[in-house]
Structures are given as structure tokens and as C-alpha cells.
Design an enzyme around this catalytic site. Structure first.
Site, mmCIF file in Angstrom:
data_model
loop_
_atom_site.group_PDB
_atom_site.id
_atom_site.type_symbol
_atom_site.label_atom_id
_atom_site.label_comp_id
_atom_site.label_asym_id
_atom_site.label_seq_id
_atom_site.Cartn_x
_atom_site.Cartn_y
_atom_site.Cartn_z
ATOM 1 C CG HIS A 81 -96.640 -72.027 40.467
ATOM 2 N ND1 HIS A 81 -97.917 -72.328 40.846
ATOM 3 C CD2 HIS A 81 -95.848 -72.518 41.449
ATOM 4 C CE1 HIS A 81 -97.895 -72.953 42.018
ATOM 5 N NE2 HIS A 81 -96.649 -73.093 42.405
ATOM 6 C CE1 TYR B 99 -92.431 -68.306 47.322
ATOM 7 C CE2 TYR B 99 -93.764 -67.636 45.462
ATOM 8 C CZ TYR B 99 -93.432 -68.571 46.412
ATOM 9 O OH TYR B 99 -94.079 -69.773 46.449
ATOM 10 C CG HIS C 217 -92.006 -61.425 48.019
ATOM 11 N ND1 HIS C 217 -91.574 -62.601 48.604
ATOM 12 C CD2 HIS C 217 -91.261 -60.432 48.592
ATOM 13 C CE1 HIS C 217 -90.632 -62.320 49.494
ATOM 14 N NE2 HIS C 217 -90.432 -61.024 49.500
ATOM 15 C CG ASN D 262 -100.247 -74.310 45.802
ATOM 16 O OD1 ASN D 262 -100.032 -73.460 44.940
ATOM 17 N ND2 ASN D 262 -99.328 -75.130 46.236
HETATM 18 FE FE1 HDE Z 1 -93.935 -71.282 45.379
HETATM 19 N N1 HDE Z 1 -92.638 -70.413 44.090
HETATM 20 N N2 HDE Z 1 -92.424 -72.030 46.428
HETATM 21 N N3 HDE Z 1 -95.234 -72.311 46.567
HETATM 22 N N4 HDE Z 1 -95.475 -70.589 44.329
HETATM 23 C C1 HDE Z 1 -92.951 -69.709 43.006
HETATM 24 O O1 HDE Z 1 -92.003 -67.665 42.355
HETATM 25 C C2 HDE Z 1 -91.143 -71.622 46.349
HETATM 26 C C3 HDE Z 1 -94.906 -73.118 47.614
HETATM 27 C C4 HDE Z 1 -96.798 -70.695 44.630
HETATM 28 O O2 HDE Z 1 -98.673 -66.948 39.840
HETATM 29 C C5 HDE Z 1 -91.767 -69.052 42.374
HETATM 30 O O3 HDE Z 1 -92.489 -66.022 40.915
HETATM 31 C C6 HDE Z 1 -90.338 -72.250 47.360
HETATM 32 C C7 HDE Z 1 -96.061 -73.419 48.405
HETATM 33 C C8 HDE Z 1 -97.591 -70.069 43.617
HETATM 34 O O4 HDE Z 1 -96.708 -65.993 39.776
HETATM 35 C C9 HDE Z 1 -90.628 -69.368 43.340
HETATM 36 C C10 HDE Z 1 -91.190 -73.064 48.047
HETATM 37 C C11 HDE Z 1 -97.098 -72.772 47.795
HETATM 38 C C12 HDE Z 1 -96.676 -69.572 42.693
HETATM 39 C C13 HDE Z 1 -91.328 -70.250 44.343
HETATM 40 C C14 HDE Z 1 -92.488 -72.918 47.458
HETATM 41 C C15 HDE Z 1 -96.561 -72.097 46.643
HETATM 42 C C16 HDE Z 1 -95.372 -69.906 43.163
HETATM 43 C C17 HDE Z 1 -91.555 -69.397 40.940
HETATM 44 C C18 HDE Z 1 -90.898 -73.977 49.207
HETATM 45 C C19 HDE Z 1 -98.574 -72.777 48.196
HETATM 46 C C20 HDE Z 1 -96.997 -68.847 41.407
HETATM 47 C C21 HDE Z 1 -91.886 -68.159 40.139
HETATM 48 C C22 HDE Z 1 -90.130 -73.395 50.236
HETATM 49 C C23 HDE Z 1 -98.824 -72.110 49.436
HETATM 50 C C24 HDE Z 1 -97.172 -67.377 41.606
HETATM 51 C C25 HDE Z 1 -92.175 -67.152 41.131
HETATM 52 C C26 HDE Z 1 -97.541 -66.721 40.306
HETATM 53 C C27 HDE Z 1 -94.188 -69.536 42.517
HETATM 54 C C28 HDE Z 1 -90.658 -70.751 45.398
HETATM 55 C C29 HDE Z 1 -93.596 -73.669 47.894
HETATM 56 C C30 HDE Z 1 -97.396 -71.328 45.774
HETATM 57 C C31 HDE Z 1 -89.402 -69.991 42.732
HETATM 58 C C32 HDE Z 1 -88.860 -72.030 47.568
HETATM 59 C C33 HDE Z 1 -96.112 -74.252 49.685
HETATM 60 C C34 HDE Z 1 -99.108 -69.972 43.573
HETATM 61 O O5 HDE Z 1 -90.163 -68.221 43.983
#
Ligand code: HDE
Length: 745
Positions: A96, A383, A360, A169
Site C-alpha cells: 500500500h 500494523y 492499525h 479494501n
Molecule cells: Fe494490510 N498491511 N495486511 N491488509 N493493509 C499494511 O501497514 C497486513 C490486509 C490494508 O493507507 C501495512 O502501515 C498483514 C487485509 C490497507 O496506510 C502492514 C495482513 C486488508 C493498508 C500490513 C494484511 C488490508 C494496509 C503496510 C495479513 C483489507 C494501507 C504499511 C495478515 C481488510 C493503510 C502499513 C494505509 C497496510 C499488514 C492483510 C488492508 C505491513 C500482515 C486483509 C488498506 O502492516
């Protein structure tokens, strides 16, 4: 003395907010805006200084020993400036990374007290400030907006009880069921590690290699290959919390809840060919669109929807509520719309706000709680952890965009870049020296208490058998699409798998697709010049622990309660009637000698309906109409392109049409709009230009006069002045696209 100091500080804070230009947007009734204003600065009328406040006399030259001499180490002004510059970058988000954000507010329609005690969902008169960041997932910070990808839809609610982040999402399911697979998924989709190719694209071997071994991803794959992955605008897409969460009311009663965001402008996408062209013409297409809409006062709006499931019904579905690769079809549990999100202010500074905002999933408030969805559980760790490296330490909650508007007091101390000056002798609890402060809050005082879910289980590393139906909802999604949407999915898969170089990966994918829908698989295979294998050498699901018999963890279909869900389609979706053209962009193709009346009347009709009009001409500058009136050319055929518009109008004027005919680009513009199934209108001599571009063949006069269409969907023409023309044009644009033309093509 201390008190006096404090007063001065807040007086200064107020002064700096008041000094901001009016368009800074910090309006009344915006507590987060006021909070951010404490850190805002605007250099108008000020001297240039160093970071220490020393006024700078010469910002052009470094300090040298003589005319042509070496620069002196003593030059603290140069050293400070360059050193700061050298450290301007922070790591981009691991996923992202590419995003755009805006401020706004959320208001509930009526109290949700029956379901949740969350304070921001009680009082319809309460405006809760929000900051919303949209993103793509795979590309780096500078990548194109129009990549085929999931879009992040992350909302930070600055509630009076603390920050609540709904990090969702635009697609309601995810590729994987367990957080353990997330690093693998992301490594597979990111550019390949040996050559860092391709950027912001899933169309490469490692992604499809991984997917072909992970049948649980097939439902999400259907969504990502659909037009949902190439939205027309961030303002025209849905959002989803994805996981099942919990609502808890004042009496402690819990219910399951799924969150939805429903865009009030409807649900629209572009075509893949268009997306690729936009990526070249305007890689900032979505970012620009969001920014301009807010600057123009066309505030993007979504309704928050909830699907509520009683705890007793937890096991009454043909899927597991904890499985993030499943939706609850809206036909089974309807979505109730409970409030509205409005985005009304662009950030003042991209880095300070959009880049530094830290979402987060663990940021929740009383009245909302988690479930045991294993993907959500992993996110709860990830997060907070990722922000520590990205924002450089444990104090990122103090960055203005991240700090809550609710008061914040605890005994956490120190660390890099600590801003808060904690007073007093104690930084522990319990303490007697400060009367126990800060003290714990009872639940009746808003203290957060976790939902006391009963757990009685063995500690195991396994995937629940209730998670094993990987195909039924993929099939439901595919079969719920209209014919053109199914064609788009087939073509997207042909494109993506066509870029895969390893034949065995394609074959495994074709087999998985055949488990979703036989016709889908054979159509994709036809495009690839391949055949669908009848069986695989190895078991389908290779994502299994070393000691488990693969046969035991292969996908199993369950009977489904419904066969199709119209709300999964963008074209036939009853939630989003195609009844308005608000904020749609219409191109007027004009040159000197244009018909002033036709231009003025059509423009008036479009603007009244909330659309935007831009003129595209052979050259920039002022254009003179047939009767001497002047208008500005907004774009030339060099700076404008049909892919930036939703529809085209060619007004008459013999001279104008003669000039446009001489431009090859005018025919390209029109034929591209035609290929992309957009509404095209022409009046008077303008009809000739459509003939010139091969859009209307021969003489269509009879049909044109009779029904204002050329006999083709989405082509509106009138040889003479006709008052019915503008309404017909507007109605046709509201359809967004005329897919029948695609079939004909
Ligand atoms: Fe994320 N995801 N994600 N994700 N995600 C991040 O956090 C993660 C997942 C989503 O505009 C990271 O700050 C794991 C689903 C958005 O700043 C990180 C898993 C959904 C954003 C991270 C998922 C999301 C992130 C990267 C699976 C939809 C952007 C940078 C267990 C419900 C937020 C950050 C923004 C961002 C981890 C799966 C949505 C690495 C470990 C499912 C919208 O923490």
C-alpha cells in the site's frame, strides 16, 4: 510561572491557526482540524531562518575560502540544509505504498445503541473527524494509479473515545486465510527479486506460481481480475472491512458485524485498455480526481453499511464467518446503511499527513471488538510493528495526523523524537506519589474491556475444516457477473497468464479455473492457445504442513444457498442505479468557427446535472465561434486524451468541423471513446466528424431524427437543433458504458 507559560503556548497555537489562509480549510466544528493547526505553518511574510531560528542572509552561496576557494566546514547554514535534505526520505510502506488521502467527517443516521456502545455511533448530530487513505497494494510510492490491483480504503475515525481505524479494501475478501501466508503472498506479487520487474503488476510468474498452488485465493482472484480492480475513480468504488468484527452494546451483548462503504456516486470502472493508456497519459489519474473533486466542492460520499449476525447464528452459513475469503451475500444478510462519510478537505502537506498517517487494525474503541479470523489476528500484530520501522520509533502516535483528539495520558516514556514533556516524578502505576494518576477507567467510565469470549481448545497449528470450500464463492462471483463483465474477467486472465512464461504455472491455473467454472477455464485456455488439464500431477492445494497427508486438505465444495448475487455485479447491481452523471467529465471537441448556441446549451445542461465540461481543440489559446464569441481551449489533442473523459460531444459549426477533420487526432479521440463504449454525441455539422471517424456509416438521417440515436447504443446525434438532444445525452452518460458495442466490436 508554569501556568503562564502554558497560557502563552495555547495563545500562540491559536494565533497560528488564525493566521492560516482561509482556504486552509480548518473550519468551525472540526476538532481534528484545530488539532492539526497547532503544527501548521505558513511562511507568508516571514524571514527565511535556519532550524534554530537564525535569519539567513544568503541562501544562494555556500561559505568559501576566497572567490573560487573550497567550501568551509564551518558553514552551518549549508550543512544544516544539506543534512536535512539527505534525510528527507522514510521507507515507503511495504504494501500500500502508493496512496492518496483526504480529511472529512462521519455522521451516523440514528443511534446504533441497540448494537454497539461506540460513542461515535450514537448521536446523529455528532460529526466525527476522519482521515481516509486510499491506496494500491503492489506498486511502489511512485507507481501508476491505474494498476490492476486491490485498492486500500483505510479510515481513521478521531472519536471522542480515541482513534478507531477501519483498515479495509475495495474488495470484500482476501487472497489468503491465515496471516502466516502474507509475507509469501506479498513477495510473490511484488517485482521479482532478481530484476525488480514488473512494477505494480501481478502479471508475472512468481505471483501466478504462488496463486496456482493456493486454491484458497480463487475467490479473491475472481474479484481482482474483474473491473473492480480498475476503478474509474476512488470516489466510485465500494469499501469493505473484510473480516467479521464484533459489535458490543452497553449491556455487553455481542453480535457479529461486517462493514461496507457504499459510494453515493455509484460503482464504476474503466476498461483494461483504458487503464493502461491512462497509466501513460496521467499516472496520477485517481489522485488528481480525488484532489480536484474536493477542491471543486464535489465532496466524495459513502454510506457506512453493516451486516449484523446474531451470535446464535454463527454456524448457520455454508461458510465460516471467520474465513476472510468469504462474503456474506447481501441477499442473505442485507446491508443496513447507518451513516455517511464525507471527504471535504485535502491535506495541506502530503508527507506530513498522507505519508505519515499510521493505521492499525488494533485501534478500536469500546463497543467494537475482534473475532478470531486468523488473518485479522495476524494483522493485529503487523500494523503497530511496521510503523516502528517506517516512522522510526515508538512515538509515531505523537505525529499530528496520528494523535487522537481524545485526551492521552499514560506512563509510556522516552524513545526517539519524544515530543510530550511529561511532568512529575512518577512514570509507573500504581503510585502513591501522584495520587495514582493517571488512573484506570472502569467500564462505566469508558474503560475498554475486551469481549469475554469463551475459549476452550487445544493449541494447534492447523487450518479449520470449515475453511476448505475454496471454489463455491468464486463460482458465485463469476456467475453473478453480466456477460460483458465475464468477458472482462476472461480477458484479464488471458492477459495476466499470457505474461506468465512458465507453461506449468498456466496449466495449474487453468485447472483451478476449471474448478470455478468450466466455460471460464476453456475460454481463458482458448486465448492462451492451451488446453485445460483434466487433472494435476500433484494435489491442488500445496499450502500444507510437512507432515499432513495432502489428500486431507484439498478443497471441498459445499452446497450454496444462492446461485447468483446481483449485488456482486457492477453493471446490474440494484444497489447502484445508474441515474446520475455527477462529476463525470465530458470533452467538447471544438475549433475556430464552433456553433456557440450548441456549445452553450449543452454545457448548461451538463453543468446543471453536476458534470464537468472541458474543451479539447487542435491548439491551446482562445477559440472564436461562428458568431465571434470566444471560449478558451482547456486542452489540445496533445495534452488531452479521450481516456481522461467519460463522454464526448461534438457541437456543429462548419468551419470548426472542417478544422477538426484535418486533425488525425480528432478521429483517434472519437474512435477510442467508441472502443471504450463511452457515450458520444454530435449535433449539426458535428455528425460529419463521427462519420469521418467511422463511427456512423453512410447516411443515418432517418434514424437520427426519429430517436436521436444513430441506431447504436450510446451514440446520440441530431442534425438540427433539438431540445431532446441534451436529455438523451445525459441519460446515455448515466449508463456509464454501452457494453453492447464491445460485443459488436
Ligand atoms: Fe494490510 N498491511 N495486511 N491488509 N493493509 C499494511 O501497514 C497486513 C490486509 C490494508 O493507507 C501495512 O502501515 C498483514 C487485509 C490497507 O496506510 C502492514 C495482513 C486488508 C493498508 C500490513 C494484511 C488490508 C494496509 C503496510 C495479513 C483489507 C494501507 C504499511 C495478515 C481488510 C493503510 C502499513 C494505509 C497496510 C499488514 C492483510 C488492508 C505491513 C500482515 C486483509 C488498506 O502492516
Amino acid at each position: 510561572m508554569n501556568k503562564g507559560k502554558h497560557e502563552n503556548k495555547s495563545a500562540r497555537a491559536k494565533a497560528s491557526a488564525a493566521d492560516l489562509p482561509v482556504n486552509a480549510g480548518y473550519g468551525a466544528n472540526d476538532p481534528k482540524g484545530d488539532d492539526l493547526a497547532r503544527n501548521a505553518e505558513d511562511s507568508a511574510g516571514e524571514f527565511l531562518t535556519t532550524n534554530q531560528g537564525v535569519r539567513v542572509n544568503d541562501n544562494q552561496n555556500s561559505l568559501k575560502a576566497g572567490d573560487r576557494g573550497p567550501t568551509l566546514l564551518e558553514d552551518f547554514i549549508l550543512r544544516e540544509k544539506i543534512t536535512h535534505f539527505d534525510h528527507e526520505r522514510i521507507p515507503e510502506r511495504v504494501v500500500h505504498a502508493r496512496g492518496s488521502a483526504a480529511h472529512g467527517f462521519f455522521q451516523v443516521y440514528e443511534s446504533m445503541a441497540e448494537y454497539t456502545k461506540a460513542n461515535f455511533l450514537q448521536d446523529p448530530s455528532l460529526k466525527t473527524p476522519v482521515f481516509v487513505r486510499f491506496s494500491t497494494v503492489a506498486g511502489s510510492r511512485g507507481s501508476t494509479d491505474l494498476a490492476r490491483d486491490v485498492r486500500g480504503f483505510a479510515v481513521k475515525f478521531y472519536t471522542q473515545e480515541g482513534n478507531y481505524d477501519l483498515v479495509g479494501n475495495n474488495i470484500p475478501v482476501f487472497f489468503i486465510q491465515d496471516a502466516m501466508k502474507f509475507p509469501d503472498l506479498v513477495h510473490a506479487v511484488k517485482p521479482e527479486p532478481h530484476n525488480e520487474i514488473p512494477q505494480a503488476a501481478s502479471a508475472h510468474d512468481t505471483f501466478w506460481d504462488f496463486i496456482s498452488l493456493m486454491p484458497e485465493s480463487m475467490h479473491m482472484v475472481m474479484w481482482v481480475m474483474s473491473d473492480r480492480a480498475i476503478p474509474r475513480s476512488l470516489r466510485m468504488m465500494e469499501g469493505f472491512g473484510v473480516h467479521t468484527f464484533r459489535f458490543i452494546n452497553e449491556r455487553g451483548k455481542a453480535r457479529f458485524v461486517k462493514f461496507h462503504w457504499k459510494p453515493l456516486l455509484g460503482l464504476h470502472a474503466v476498461l483494461w485498455d483504458e487503464a493502461q493508456k491512462i497509466s501513460g497519459k496521467d499516472p496520477d489519474f485517481h489522485r488528481r480526481d480525488l484532489w480536484e473533486a474536493i477542491e471543486n466542492g464535489d465532496y466524495p460520499e459513502w454510506e457506512l453499511g453493516i451486516q449484523v449476525v446474531e451470535e446464535k447464528d454463527e454456524h448457520s452459513f455454508d461458510f465460516d464467518l471467520l474465513d476472510p475469503t468469504k462474503i456474506i451475500p447481501e441477499e442473505i444478510v442485507p446491508v443496513r446503511r447507518i451513516g455517511k462519510l464525507t471527504l471535504n478537505r485535502n491535506p495541506d502537506n502530503f508527507f506530513a499527513e498522507t505519508e505519515q498517517v499510521a493505521f492499525h487494525t488494533g485501534n478500536i474503541v469500546p463497543g467494537i471488538d475482534f473475532t478470531n479470523d486468523p488473518l485479522l489476528q495476524g494483522r493485529l500484530f503487523s500494523y503497530l510493528d511496521t510503523q516502528l520501522i517506517r516512522l522510526g520509533g515508538p512515538n509515531f502516535h505523537e505525529i499530528p495526523i496520528n494523535r487522537p483528539i481524545a485526551p492521552m495520558h499514560n506512563n509510556q516514556r522516552d524513545g526517539y523524537m519524544r515530543q510530550t514533556i511529561n511532568r512529575g516524578q512518577t512514570s509507573y502505576e500504581p503510585n502513591s506519589l501522584r495520587g495514582g494518576c493517571p488512573f484506570q477507567a472502569g467500564a462505566d467510565m469508558g474503560g475498554f474491556t475486551s469481549y469475554a469470549e469463551r475459549i476452550d481448545a487445544r493449541k494447534i497449528r492447523e487450518r479449520s475444516a470449515s475453511f476448505m470450500d475454496h471454489f463455491s464463492q468464486a463460482t458465485l462471483f463469476f456467475r453473478s457477473q453480466s456477460q460483458p463483465e465475464q468477458n472482462h474477467i476472461i480477458n484479464a486472465l488471458r492477459f495476466e497468464l499470457g505474461k506468465v512464461e512458465t507453461p506449468a504455472i498456466r496449466e495449474r491455473m487453468l485447472f483451478l479455473l476449471s474448478q470455478v467454472d468450466k466455460a471460464l477455464a476453456s475460454e481463458v485456455a482458448r486465448g492462451l492457445g492451451a488446453t485445460v488439464p483434466a487433472k494435476l500431477d500433484k494435489p491442488m492445494n500445496m499450502s500444507i504442513p510437512a507432515d499432513v497427508d495432502p489428500k486431507k486438505v484439498q478443497p471441498k465444495r459445499k452446497n450454496q444457498a444462492i446461485e447468483t448475487s446481483p449485488r456482486l455485479s457492477m453493471v446490474d447491481n440494484p444497489n447502484f442505479p445508474k441515474d446520475n452523471i455527477r462529476t463525470r467529465k465530458i470533452a467538447f471537441l471544438v475549433a475556430d468557427g464552433f456553433d456557440e448556441t450548441a456549445v452553450a446549451e449543452m454545457k448548461r445542461a451538463l453543468l446543471t446535472a453536476g458534470a464537468a465540461v472541458l474543451t479539447v481543440a487542435p491548439r491551446l489559446g482562445m477559440l472564436t465561434g461562428a458568431n465571434g464569441e470566444q471560449i478558451k481551449a482547456d486542452l489540445s489533442f496533445l495534452t488531452g486524451s479521450s481516456v481522461m473523459f467519460d463522454a464526448v460531444y461534438v457541437p456543429g459549426g462548419e468551419e470548426s468541423i472542417a478544422a477538426l477533420k484535418k486533425e488525425n487526432e480528432s478521429a483517434n479521440f472519437l474512435s477510442e471513446a467508441y472502443r471504450h463504449c463511452k457515450t458520444i454525441a454530435a449535433s449539426g455539422a458535428g455528425v460529419e466528424l463521427l462519420k469521418n471517424a467511422g463511427i456512423i456509416r453512410g447516411s443515418a438521417e432517418g434514424a437520427e431524427k426519429a430517436d436521436l440515436t444513430s441506431g447504436q447504443p450510446g451514440i446520440v446525434v441530431a442534425l438540427e437543433d433539438d431540445t431532446k438532444m441534451a436529455p438523451a445525452f445525459l441519460k446515455s452518460i448515466a449508463q456509464h458504458r454501452h457494453w453492447e458495442r464491445e460485443r459488436a466490436a
